[in-house]
Design an enzyme around this catalytic site. Structure first.
Site, mmCIF file in Angstrom:
data_model
loop_
_atom_site.group_PDB
_atom_site.id
_atom_site.type_symbol
_atom_site.label_atom_id
_atom_site.label_comp_id
_atom_site.label_asym_id
_atom_site.label_seq_id
_atom_site.Cartn_x
_atom_site.Cartn_y
_atom_site.Cartn_z
ATOM 1 N N TYR A 132 0.826 -1.221 0.000
ATOM 2 C CA TYR A 132 0.000 0.000 0.000
ATOM 3 C C TYR A 132 0.858 1.268 0.000
ATOM 4 O O TYR A 132 0.340 2.358 -0.243
ATOM 5 C CB TYR A 132 -0.929 0.042 1.223
ATOM 6 N N HIS A 185 0.937 -11.645 2.353
ATOM 7 C CA HIS A 185 -0.114 -10.972 1.583
ATOM 8 C C HIS A 185 -0.785 -11.870 0.549
ATOM 9 O O HIS A 185 -1.949 -11.671 0.199
ATOM 10 C CB HIS A 185 0.467 -9.731 0.896
#
Length: 287
Positions: free
Chosen positions: A56, A121
Site C-alpha cells: 500500500y 499478503h
C-alpha cells in the site's frame, strides 16, 4: 445475539491469545495524505484497528497518524497497546533472510514499536517460499517484533499445506475478499476447522453492487445504508470486516451497525447473492 452486540469496541480473540477489534479501517488504495486524514477521523470515531501493507506504500503515514494522535490533546487516554495495527509482506521469498529483513523494515516504517498482526499478503511464490516466509513470521513473533501472524488470500490448499507443515505457531488470521457477492464458504470452512479467524477485505464489494435490488430493499427494511447492511452481514457471519473509505462521513457511518440485526431469513437472502464476484485480485488458486 442482541441487536446492539457489534460496536467499534467489539473484539475477537485470536488463536495467539491476543484480542483484535472486530471492525477496522482498511487503508488499501489510500495515498499517504489520505491516510494522515482518515486515521485521525477514525480514531476520534472509535476505531481501534487499522489495516495496512507493504504494497500500500502508506505504512509510514499510518504509523505517523497513530503516533501523532496518541500524543495529541484529542487523545481520550489511549495508549499504544489499545490500538491494533496490521501490515503484510509484499511477496513471499525463498530467502529466509530477505523476509526477516522485510518484516523488520515494516516495524521500523510504522514506528509503533511492534506490529500487532503481520500477514503473508498472498500465496504467490510456491510451497517453499510460503513455508520459508511463515518461518520468518514465527521468528518475528518470538523476537517480539510482531504479536500475531497470519496469511491473506490463502485458498483451502494453502491453508492445509501450512497446517500440514507442523508450524511452531499457527496462523491467527486469513484475510480474504468476502461479501454477499463472494461468500467464500469453502475457505471460511477450512479456516474454521483450524480455528483461524477470517478477515473480510472489500466487505462493501468496492461499491460495485450498492444498487443491487436485494441490497436496496433490505437496507430500506432495516433503515440502514447498503454499506451498513453489508458490514452487519460480515459481523453476523463471525467475520472481521475492513470497510475502507477516505471520506470522513463514510468512515464514521459505515460502522454504525448496532441498531439493527439481520434476521436468519434475510441473511440467507444475502448469502444467495453469491456470484463469486472478485473486485480486485484472487490469488487463492495460486500453485
Amino acid at each position: 445475539m442482541a441487536s446492539n452486540s457489534f460496536t467499534l469496541a467489539s473484539k475477537v480473540k485470536l488463536p495467539s491469545g491476543h484480542l483484535m477489534p472486530q471492525m477496522q479501517l482498511g487503508l488499501y488504495m489510500m495515498s499517504g495524505r489520505e491516510v494522515l486524514s482518515a486515521v485521525p477521523w477514525a480514531l476520534a470515531a472509535g476505531y481501534r484497528g487499522f489495516d495496512s501493507a507493504q504494497m500500500y506504500h502508506n505504512e509510514a503515514e499510518a504509523g505517523k497518524a497513530i503516533r501523532t494522535f496518541l500524543e495529541s490533546s484529542n487523545n481520550p487516554g489511549l495508549k499504544r497497546e489499545d490500538l491494533f495495527y496490521t501490515s503484510k509482506l509484499a511477496s513471499n521469498g525463498t530467502s529466509y533472510s530477505s523476509v526477516h529483513r522485510s518484516i523488520k523494515q515494516s516495524v521500523e516504517a510504522c514506528g509503533l514499536g511492534y506490529i500487532d498482526l503481520f500477514l503473508l499478503h498472498s500465496p504467490y511464490g510456491g510451497p517453499e517460499a510460503r513455508l520459508t516466509s511463515w518461518k520468518a513470521v514465527e521468528d518475528a513473533i518470538e523476537e517480539g517484533e510482531i504479536k500475531s501472524g497470519g496469511v491473506s488470500n490463502y485458498g483451502v490448499r494453502h491453508i492445509e499445506e501450512l497446517m500440514a507443515s507442523g508450524p511452531r505457531i499457527k496462523p491467527s488470521v486469513n484475510q480474504i475478499e468476502v461479501h454477499p457477492f463472494n461468500t467464500q464458504i469453502e475457505i471460511r470452512e477450512a479456516c474454521a476447522k483450524h480455528g483461524i479467524v477470517v478477515e473480510a477485505y472489500a466487505p462493501l464489494a468496492r461499491a460495485e453492487r450498492m444498487r443491487d435490488p436485494t441490497i436496496l430493499a433490505l437496507a430500506k427494511q432495516y433503515a440502514c445504508t447498503p454499506a451498513q447492511l453489508m458490514v452487519r452481514w460480515s459481523l453476523q457471519h463471525g467475520l472481521v470486516p475492513l470497510p475502507k473509505s477516505s471520506r470522513k462521513e463514510r468512515v464514521i457511518d459505515n460502522v454504525k451497525v448496532d441498531k439493527f440485526e439481520i434476521s436468519q431469513d434475510d441473511m440467507a437472502k444475502l448469502d444467495d447473492l453469491d456470484e463469486d464476484l472478485v473486485t480486485d485480485w484472487d490469488p487463492t488458486d495460486a500453485p
